[in-house]
Write an enzyme that holds these catalytic residues in place. Sequence first.
Site, PDB file in Angstrom:
ATOM      1  N   ARG A   1      17.476  -6.022  42.654  1.00 39.92           N
ATOM      2  CA  ARG A   1      17.833  -5.450  42.659  1.00 39.92           C
ATOM      3  C   ARG A   1      17.094  -4.331  42.189  1.00 39.92           C
ATOM      4  O   ARG A   1      17.234  -4.360  40.232  1.00 39.92           O
ATOM      5  CB  ARG A   1      19.208  -5.556  42.537  1.00 39.92           C
ATOM      6  CG  ARG A   1      20.378  -4.694  42.438  1.00 39.92           C
ATOM      7  CD  ARG A   1      21.570  -4.634  42.416  1.00 39.92           C
ATOM      8  NE  ARG A   1      22.026  -3.987  41.599  1.00 39.92           N
ATOM      9  CZ  ARG A   1      22.880  -4.748  40.263  1.00 39.92           C
ATOM     10  NH1 ARG A   1      24.291  -5.225  41.283  1.00 39.92           N
ATOM     11  NH2 ARG A   1      23.275  -4.302  39.335  1.00 39.92           N
TER      12      ARG A   1
ATOM     13  N   HIS B   1      49.394 -25.198  23.570  1.00 35.57           N
ATOM     14  CA  HIS B   1      48.700 -23.713  24.841  1.00 35.57           C
ATOM     15  C   HIS B   1      47.602 -23.982  24.586  1.00 35.57           C
ATOM     16  O   HIS B   1      46.854 -24.096  25.380  1.00 35.57           O
ATOM     17  CB  HIS B   1      49.734 -23.233  24.619  1.00 35.57           C
ATOM     18  CG  HIS B   1      49.527 -22.403  26.069  1.00 35.57           C
ATOM     19  ND1 HIS B   1      48.337 -21.525  25.675  1.00 35.57           N
ATOM     20  CD2 HIS B   1      50.137 -22.219  27.136  1.00 35.57           C
ATOM     21  CE1 HIS B   1      48.805 -20.536  26.928  1.00 35.57           C
ATOM     22  NE2 HIS B   1      49.497 -20.996  28.013  1.00 35.57           N
TER      23      HIS B   1
ATOM     24  N   CYS C   1      26.836 -11.651  46.481  1.00 33.69           N
ATOM     25  CA  CYS C   1      25.771 -12.398  45.550  1.00 33.69           C
ATOM     26  C   CYS C   1      26.978 -11.773  44.025  1.00 33.69           C
ATOM     27  O   CYS C   1      26.515 -11.385  42.829  1.00 33.69           O
ATOM     28  CB  CYS C   1      24.565 -11.673  45.486  1.00 33.69           C
ATOM     29  SG  CYS C   1      24.720  -9.712  46.139  1.00 33.69           S
TER      30      CYS C   1
HETATM   31  C1  PEP Z   1      28.409  -6.604  42.832  1.00 35.90           C
HETATM   32  O1  PEP Z   1      28.705  -5.288  42.950  1.00 35.90           O
HETATM   33  O2  PEP Z   1      28.596  -7.306  43.201  1.00 35.90           O
HETATM   34  C2  PEP Z   1      27.600  -6.895  42.210  1.00 35.90           C
HETATM   35  C3  PEP Z   1      26.935  -8.177  42.954  1.00 35.90           C
HETATM   36  O3  PEP Z   1      26.601  -6.099  41.566  1.00 35.90           O
HETATM   37  P1  PEP Z   1      27.137  -5.510  40.146  1.00 35.90           P
HETATM   38  O4  PEP Z   1      28.180  -6.105  40.059  1.00 35.90           O
HETATM   39  O5  PEP Z   1      26.104  -5.798  39.164  1.00 35.90           O
HETATM   40  O6  PEP Z   1      27.615  -4.183  40.888  1.00 35.90           O
HETATM   41 MG    MG Z   2      27.768  -4.277  42.984  1.00 36.42          MG
END
Ligand code: PEP
Ligand code: MG
Length: 850
Positions: free
Chosen positions: A590, A427, A803
């Site tokens: 960020r 599997h 993102c």
């Molecule tokens: C999200 O919160 O979608 C993000 C991209 O930031 P992190 O995953 O770092 O919290």
């Molecule tokens: Mg986040």
Amino acid sequence: MQKVITLKDLCLVTKTAPMAADIHGGRAKCLQRLIRLDMPVPTTVAISFDAVRAIAAGQGADIPQILRHFEETPLLSVRPSSMDPDWGGPGAMLNIGLNDAKHAELCQSLGEDVATRLYMRHIQSFAVEVARLDPEEFYLPDHPSQDALKAMLATYESEMDAEFPQDAGEQLSEVLRSMARAWEGTTARLLRQAKGAPADAGLGLVVQEMALALGAGVSGSGVVQFVDGTTGCKQVIGRFVPQAAPTASLRDSKNAEFLSRDKRGPSLEEQAPEAYQKLIEYGELVRTRLREEMEIKFVVRDGALSILDGIRLPRSSRAAVRIAVDLAETGVIAKEEAVMRVKPAALSELLHRQVDSSAKRDFLVRGIAASPGAASGRLVFSGSEAQASAARGEACVLVRRETTPEDIRGMHASAAVVTLRGGVTSHAAVIGRGIGLPCIVGAADLDVDERKRCIKVPDGRSFSAGDMVTVDGTTGQLLAGETAMLEAALDDGFQTLLSWADEVRDIGIRANADTPADAQTARNFAAEGIGLCRTEHMFFDGDRIDLMREMIFAETSEGRAAVLERLLPLQRSDFTELFRIMQGQPVCIRLFDPPLHEFLPVGKAGMRELAELLDVPLAQVTARVDDLSEYNPMLGMRGVRLGITVPEIYEMQARAIFEATVAINAEAEAVVPEIMIPLVSAMREVELVQSRVDSVAAAVHAETGVEFDYRLGVMVETPRAALRAADIAEHAAFLSFGTNDLTQMTYGLSRDDAGKFMSDYVNQHVYAEDPFHTLDLEGVGELLQLGAERGRQGRPDVTLSICGEHGGDTNAIAFCRAQKFDYVSCSPFRVPVARLSAAQLAIEDKKDPR
Ligand code: PEP
Ligand code: MG
């Protein structure tokens, strides 16, 4: 209720018969196409998905309706015909109808030896495959004799309490029933679903008159393809086996001969040049007229050729790309069709990392190399741990005794899988290959204690949950720690296909990249910039964590600033490197996001070490750790809240970004850095950060005399930020939706803990899918839509993107295209897949505009 079987359900395959791949399956449809090209295909009847479903449910097949198309005492074969040959299906059954009378007849025409061997082989496969009797009882002797045949028939009778069926119709009915039921089995269902088949995928069956591959002149069966299914390069490949039926194991037969003339042995080309020449012509014909590379099964009887079967050539992902590109480059299909023909998931298989051959390997244990590629990750021992780890964005390696269907979600969430039991068809192995996950199976020397969540390897070392290991699925080795990797080698075909995809794609694709290595991968895969650089990852590296800890313990703003001063050059060089690699493309950085306590040690030993490092009493360390601990850290002092209350961190980061900008602008194409504020929930947060970042920019400008530009934006990852997007956008050049946190907060569902019950939730259809893997278009999607609309109200030219981890998923890309977002940002390895998915969506839209 009985299904009414219509003529279409049991359809004689002719040039004009009403047939379709989604009714009768790909193989049946393909046979019709071969007949339309005037190829010599024996009489064939196609049984529809619906009819096969009815047979599986217990409704007898309408045998007279099928047999009326064949001669009176036929020998028949039955082959599976699912919609896509890659979904597999039960093995073919041959010589159905062979019985005592037919055996006697064949003894006259072919000789007793040949006829008896044929009959015994038929009884054997019927007994094992259809009647499900013990294979041990039905072995084929090297020299079949009348006595051996009688003994075999007697065994059948005693095992079944019934004679071996002498009636062709009865044999056929049993074969159809067994194949129909095999398709419905749980294992078969899971295997095909792992290859992308929908849950209700149907099976068609193809009943065909046997073309006997036995005779006095050149006779035998063979298989031919005109392209290498592994590399996709042009080459006549195949085998011809004299005096043998066209079984699945043709290629492995020890009597197999070459097709084309070959110094190493006899070939079909020499013995039956006309049949060979015809085969080559057929290859060209299917390529240009059916616009596909096929694998053709054929029989030669006394020099005359019959074409039994043609299926789309099974191919590796690499070959799939090469073939699509070659067909387009030679004008057989259009470029856009080539783009449509490659599945995005197949593309991701080409992207496997491998362990760098020059890297040092800290060998732990070896198993069977079951799925290629290599990955490092932290050890986990259950699917739910794997899902929790994936939700945190941490790569993990799942170790199990063996996997079961319940583990599939966990496997999807893992970077690699190791099992103690199983072989290459287990599997774990099959699913691993299906989803392109590096996988080792059968690592029997590994000692696993699932309760204590640790493994012990033969040299005595132990590793616990959370320890880093590397799985090399190409060699089957499990290694300690994180090993240097080589990126996948991608050939021209891959690049060409993606360049065609880019010509039609209408949404930007960026990468989430935190390190220079990630940025380089992003660049290699032609990402159009970095959509998310999570800077906190930079603070966990080497000595930096100690500096962070010093900063956390600093009592005054000056104290903090002094430590941050030492972090500044490190951050500056991080950003300079990213800008350099991305060569002028946008880089969205960020600002610091996680709660500070993530940087503090957890256990007593760690705290003692920290007390030593900082030269403070242990009590002070414990008090600070207590002080920083929160009931709900993910909803606590993190993101912009830290930026407001401990402003020195963001100021240092802004300065590092601007100084890197000045440095890079002096040596290369100017960059316009993008600075993104995380976890915003109120416009005033943005205003405050904006005014501080602006004054840092002014200071760097005054100190260096260099002009530079930058864009400040907001990460929309709280529901309030989406609702208040209009006034937030007045202070933000861009809004990027962080769908991980936004999903967490929209559902009120912890990213880190949901794995524990997610399978139950999905199994009971509470959620259609794990919303951390598949973007929830209904709920989270509504917030995205609303946020985008309101953001545009506040600033009509605001740049919009997502993102979160969903960024590379086809459904999220489709959503973002529909909402006219500017780009999606996904992990670097998903960039090519996202480029292809986005292009396919654009092409589909052109064909069928909404
Ligand atoms: C999200 O919160 O979608 C993000 C991209 O930031 P992190 O995953 O770092 O919290
Ligand atoms: Mg986040």
